[in-house]
Each structure stands twice: as C-alpha cells, then as structure tokens.
Scaffold this motif. Structure first.
Motif: not given
Length: 96
Positions: A8-19, A65-71
């Motif tokens: 698996i390669q997981i790519i979370p979307k971040t709210n403000n472009g953070e790492s 990832m969603i729990e951590l705030g990723c949309p």
C-alpha cells in the motif's frame, strides 16, 4: 502460511498543503499495531497475512487519516493472493 501480500501507498490529502509524512507515520502505526508481518519500503509498505485481515487494515488506515483531519485519502494497493501460501521471503530470497 499467509495467503496474501498487500502493498500500500497511502497518500492523505492535507488541508493546508502540509507534509504528509506525519500522517504516513500514523498509517504505518496502524499496521504495526495489527501484528502482521510488514516491511516499509521507500514508496510503499508491504504486509503479509490473510487477505481479509490485510484489507481490514487498509480500511483502518484510511479511517485513521480521516480521524486525524484529512479531508480525503488516496490508497494505491497491490495484492498477491495464493490460497496455497505466499510470503515476502519466498519472493525476494534470491535477491538477499
């Protein structure tokens, strides 16, 4: 013996472009907590186990990832399934 390998390669979307690295670390911690054999590689992580269990881990990783705030989350997975058994060691032993 395990019947599946799942990479698996997981790519979370971040709210403000953070790492995404801290999020990927959290995703790997989900794998670690599961107790399955796994190997972290530069571009993906490979797990070894029963297919249904590995798919459940993928689901938990995405929920985390969603729990951590990723949309949103993009997960790219590869599966090798063999009811007679498969292992990372079998597939890579000639290279070690």
């Amino acid at each position: 013996m395990a019947n599946a390998l799942l990479s698996i390669q997981i790519i979370p979307k971040t709210n403000n472009g953070e790492s995404v690295i801290p999020y990927v670390d959290e995703a790997i911690s989900v794998i670690n907590a599961s107790g399955v054999k796994y190997q972290v590689n530069p571009l993906e992580t490979t797990m070894e186990g029963e297919l249904s269990e590995l798919l459940s881990i993928v689901e938990k990783m995405n929920h985390k990832m969603i729990e951590l705030g990723c949309p949103g989350v993009l997960s790219q997975i590869k599966i090798s399934y063999n009811p007679n058994g498969v292992s990372m060691d079998q597939l890579t032993e000639k290279y070690r």
